[in-house]
Design a protein around this motif. Structure first.
Motif, mmCIF file in Angstrom:
data_model
loop_
_atom_site.group_PDB
_atom_site.id
_atom_site.type_symbol
_atom_site.label_atom_id
_atom_site.label_comp_id
_atom_site.label_asym_id
_atom_site.label_seq_id
_atom_site.Cartn_x
_atom_site.Cartn_y
_atom_site.Cartn_z
ATOM 1 N N ILE A 1 0.835 -1.200 0.000
ATOM 2 C CA ILE A 1 0.000 0.000 0.000
ATOM 3 C C ILE A 1 0.872 1.254 0.000
ATOM 4 C CG2 ILE A 1 -1.608 1.365 1.411
ATOM 5 C CD1 ILE A 1 -2.882 -1.322 2.267
ATOM 6 N N ASN A 2 1.913 1.279 0.836
ATOM 7 C CA ASN A 2 2.809 2.434 0.889
ATOM 8 C C ASN A 2 3.549 2.634 -0.432
ATOM 9 O OD1 ASN A 2 2.124 3.099 3.509
ATOM 10 N ND2 ASN A 2 3.774 1.913 4.404
ATOM 11 N N ASP B 1 16.158 15.403 3.457
ATOM 12 C CA ASP B 1 16.901 15.885 4.619
ATOM 13 C C ASP B 1 16.620 14.963 5.804
ATOM 14 O OD1 ASP B 1 18.449 17.405 6.292
ATOM 15 O OD2 ASP B 1 16.944 18.971 6.584
ATOM 16 N N HIS B 2 17.211 13.791 5.726
ATOM 17 C CA HIS B 2 17.012 12.774 6.762
ATOM 18 C C HIS B 2 18.186 11.816 6.717
ATOM 19 C CE1 HIS B 2 14.676 10.192 9.439
ATOM 20 N NE2 HIS B 2 13.805 11.170 9.520
ATOM 21 N N PHE B 3 18.280 10.924 7.715
ATOM 22 C CA PHE B 3 19.378 9.966 7.767
ATOM 23 C C PHE B 3 19.205 8.846 6.745
ATOM 24 C CE2 PHE B 3 19.413 11.570 12.209
ATOM 25 C CZ PHE B 3 20.639 12.205 12.126
ATOM 26 N N TYR B 4 17.975 8.536 6.430
ATOM 27 C CA TYR B 4 17.685 7.475 5.483
ATOM 28 C C TYR B 4 16.398 7.821 4.751
ATOM 29 C CZ TYR B 4 14.658 5.994 9.290
ATOM 30 O OH TYR B 4 13.723 5.961 10.278
ATOM 31 N N CYS B 5 16.076 7.059 3.746
ATOM 32 C CA CYS B 5 14.919 7.332 2.894
ATOM 33 C C CYS B 5 13.649 6.861 3.601
ATOM 34 C CB CYS B 5 15.115 6.630 1.553
ATOM 35 S SG CYS B 5 13.873 7.056 0.343
ATOM 36 N N ASP B 6 13.124 7.679 4.486
ATOM 37 C CA ASP B 6 11.956 7.327 5.262
ATOM 38 C C ASP B 6 10.687 7.780 4.534
ATOM 39 O OD1 ASP B 6 10.591 6.241 7.370
ATOM 40 O OD2 ASP B 6 10.970 7.887 8.761
ATOM 41 N N TYR B 7 9.573 7.247 4.944
ATOM 42 C CA TYR B 7 8.288 7.486 4.291
ATOM 43 C C TYR B 7 7.873 8.956 4.347
ATOM 44 C CZ TYR B 7 3.448 6.414 3.009
ATOM 45 O OH TYR B 7 2.236 6.349 2.386
ATOM 46 N N GLU B 8 7.908 9.542 5.520
ATOM 47 C CA GLU B 8 7.448 10.925 5.691
ATOM 48 C C GLU B 8 8.293 11.940 4.912
ATOM 49 O OE1 GLU B 8 4.868 13.760 6.609
ATOM 50 O OE2 GLU B 8 4.572 11.658 7.158
ATOM 51 N N PRO B 9 9.623 11.870 4.936
ATOM 52 C CA PRO B 9 10.396 12.808 4.125
ATOM 53 C C PRO B 9 10.125 12.684 2.625
ATOM 54 C CG PRO B 9 11.803 11.857 5.791
ATOM 55 C CD PRO B 9 10.495 11.117 5.842
ATOM 56 N N ILE B 10 9.800 11.486 2.152
ATOM 57 C CA ILE B 10 9.440 11.325 0.737
ATOM 58 C C ILE B 10 8.126 12.045 0.455
ATOM 59 C CG2 ILE B 10 8.710 9.674 -1.026
ATOM 60 C CD1 ILE B 10 10.724 7.720 0.111
ATOM 61 N N ASP C 1 -1.075 16.389 -3.534
ATOM 62 C CA ASP C 1 -1.780 16.469 -2.254
ATOM 63 C C ASP C 1 -1.603 15.132 -1.537
ATOM 64 O OD1 ASP C 1 -3.449 17.104 -0.141
ATOM 65 O OD2 ASP C 1 -5.283 16.635 -1.259
ATOM 66 N N THR C 2 -0.957 15.164 -0.397
ATOM 67 C CA THR C 2 -0.672 13.924 0.333
ATOM 68 C C THR C 2 -1.575 13.741 1.559
ATOM 69 O OG1 THR C 2 1.046 15.027 1.625
ATOM 70 C CG2 THR C 2 1.741 13.904 -0.399
ATOM 71 N N SER C 3 -2.618 14.554 1.667
ATOM 72 C CA SER C 3 -3.463 14.481 2.866
ATOM 73 C C SER C 3 -4.154 13.127 2.998
ATOM 74 C CB SER C 3 -4.491 15.609 2.868
ATOM 75 O OG SER C 3 -5.325 15.519 1.729
ATOM 76 N N ILE C 4 -4.621 12.563 1.897
ATOM 77 C CA ILE C 4 -5.281 11.256 1.953
ATOM 78 C C ILE C 4 -4.264 10.179 2.338
ATOM 79 C CG2 ILE C 4 -6.441 9.480 0.578
ATOM 80 C CD1 ILE C 4 -7.723 11.765 -1.019
ATOM 81 N N ILE C 5 -3.068 10.271 1.770
ATOM 82 C CA ILE C 5 -2.020 9.297 2.089
ATOM 83 C C ILE C 5 -1.632 9.408 3.556
ATOM 84 C CG2 ILE C 5 0.381 8.657 1.635
ATOM 85 C CD1 ILE C 5 -0.081 9.530 -1.267
ATOM 86 N N GLN C 6 -1.550 10.629 4.075
ATOM 87 C CA GLN C 6 -1.189 10.804 5.482
ATOM 88 C C GLN C 6 -2.275 10.263 6.403
ATOM 89 O OE1 GLN C 6 -0.189 14.983 5.452
ATOM 90 N NE2 GLN C 6 1.992 14.524 5.218
ATOM 91 N N LYS C 7 -3.542 10.441 6.031
ATOM 92 C CA LYS C 7 -4.636 9.878 6.836
ATOM 93 C C LYS C 7 -4.596 8.351 6.804
ATOM 94 C CE LYS C 7 -7.617 13.851 6.299
ATOM 95 N NZ LYS C 7 -8.710 14.447 5.558
ATOM 96 N N MET C 8 -4.346 7.799 5.612
ATOM 97 C CA MET C 8 -4.240 6.349 5.476
ATOM 98 C C MET C 8 -3.046 5.835 6.304
ATOM 99 S SD MET C 8 -3.543 4.151 2.033
ATOM 100 C CE MET C 8 -1.966 4.947 1.833
ATOM 101 N N ASN C 9 -1.940 6.572 6.255
ATOM 102 C CA ASN C 9 -0.753 6.205 7.019
ATOM 103 C C ASN C 9 -1.039 6.238 8.522
ATOM 104 O OD1 ASN C 9 1.955 5.445 7.216
ATOM 105 N ND2 ASN C 9 2.594 7.555 7.513
ATOM 106 N N LEU C 10 -1.828 7.210 8.951
ATOM 107 C CA LEU C 10 -2.206 7.301 10.364
ATOM 108 C C LEU C 10 -3.030 6.086 10.784
ATOM 109 C CD1 LEU C 10 -2.351 8.972 13.003
ATOM 110 C CD2 LEU C 10 -4.422 9.984 12.078
ATOM 111 N N ILE C 11 -3.984 5.697 9.954
ATOM 112 C CA ILE C 11 -4.833 4.544 10.267
ATOM 113 C C ILE C 11 -4.007 3.259 10.286
ATOM 114 C CG2 ILE C 11 -6.744 3.120 9.414
ATOM 115 C CD1 ILE C 11 -7.962 5.798 8.333
#
Length: 174
Positions: free
Chosen positions: A23-24, A40-49, A56-66
Motif C-alpha cells: 500500500i505504501n 533531509d534525513h538519515f535514510y529514505c523514510d516514508y514521511e520525508p518522501i 496532495d498527500t493528505s489522503i495518504i497521510q490519513k491512510m498512514n495514520l490509520i
C-alpha cells in the motif's frame, strides 16, 4: 504455544507487513515530484518522501495514520497485556529474590519495548506539520539504532559468564 499457532501467527504477520508495504509503495508511486530531490534525513523514510511531493498527500497521510495505529498500537497492546500476565505470575513467586530477578529482567525489556513503540508512534502517528526536523531525526535514530543496540546489551549483561569476563577485563586493566 503449538507449532500450528506459531506458523499461523508468523504467516499473518508477514502477510500484514507485505500488504502495508505494498500500500505504501503504490501510494508513493502515484505521487508527482518536483523541485529539490534531496531528502533531509538519515535514510529514505516514508514521511520525508511525502514532503518532497508536489501532490496532495493528505489522503495518504490519513491512510498512514490509520495503518500506523493498527500496526503500532495493536502489537504494543498485545505486548503490554502479556507483561500484565507476567507480572501476575511473578507476584505468585514466594521468594523475594525470585520476584526481584523476574522484575529486573522484565523491566529492562519493557523499557526497550516502550522506547521502540513510543518513538514509532510519535514519528508515524502524530502530525508532522510544525514538528522539528531535528526531533524527527533523533526519534528515528532511537528506533532504528538505539533500540536494536540495547537488546544485545540487555541480554549479555544478564549472562553470568559475560559479567565475570567483563569484571576480569576491568580489573586486569587497572
Amino acid at each position: 504455544m503449538t507449532h500450528n499457532f506459531c506458523v499461523t501467527s508468523v504467516s499473518i504477520i508477514w502477510l500484514v507487513a507485505f500488504i502495508v508495504t505494498l500500500i505504501n509503495i503504490i501510494s508513493i508511486y502515484n505521487l508527482h515530484f518536483c523541485g529539490p530531490h534531496v531528502i533531509d534525513h538519515f535514510y529514505c523514510d516514508y514521511e520525508p518522501i511525502l514532503q518532497l511531493s508536489c501532490s496532495d498527500t493528505s489522503i495518504i497521510q490519513k491512510m498512514n495514520l490509520i495503518l500506523g495505529f493498527f500496526n503500532a498500537t495493536g502489537p504494543f497492546i498485545i505486548i503490554v497485556m502479556s507483561y500484565v500476565y507476567i507480572v501476575i505470575t511473578v507476584l505468585k513467586i514466594p521468594s523475594n529474590t525470585g520476584k526481584y530477578k523476574a522484575f529486573s529482567t522484565c523491566s529492562s525489556h519493557l523499557i526497550v519495548v516502550s522506547m521502540l513503540y513510543g518513538t514509532l508512534m510519535i514519528v508515524y502517528m502524530f502530525p508532522t506539520k510544525g514538528q522539528s526536523l531535528i526531533l524527527s531525526k533523533i526519534l528515528s535514530l532511537m528506533y532504528t539504532v538505539l533500540t536494536p543496540l540495547l537488546n544485545p546489551i540487555i541480554y549479555t549483561l544478564r549472562n553470568k559468564d559475560i559479567k565475570e569476563a567483563f569484571l576480569k577485563l576491568k580489573f586486569n586493566n587497572l
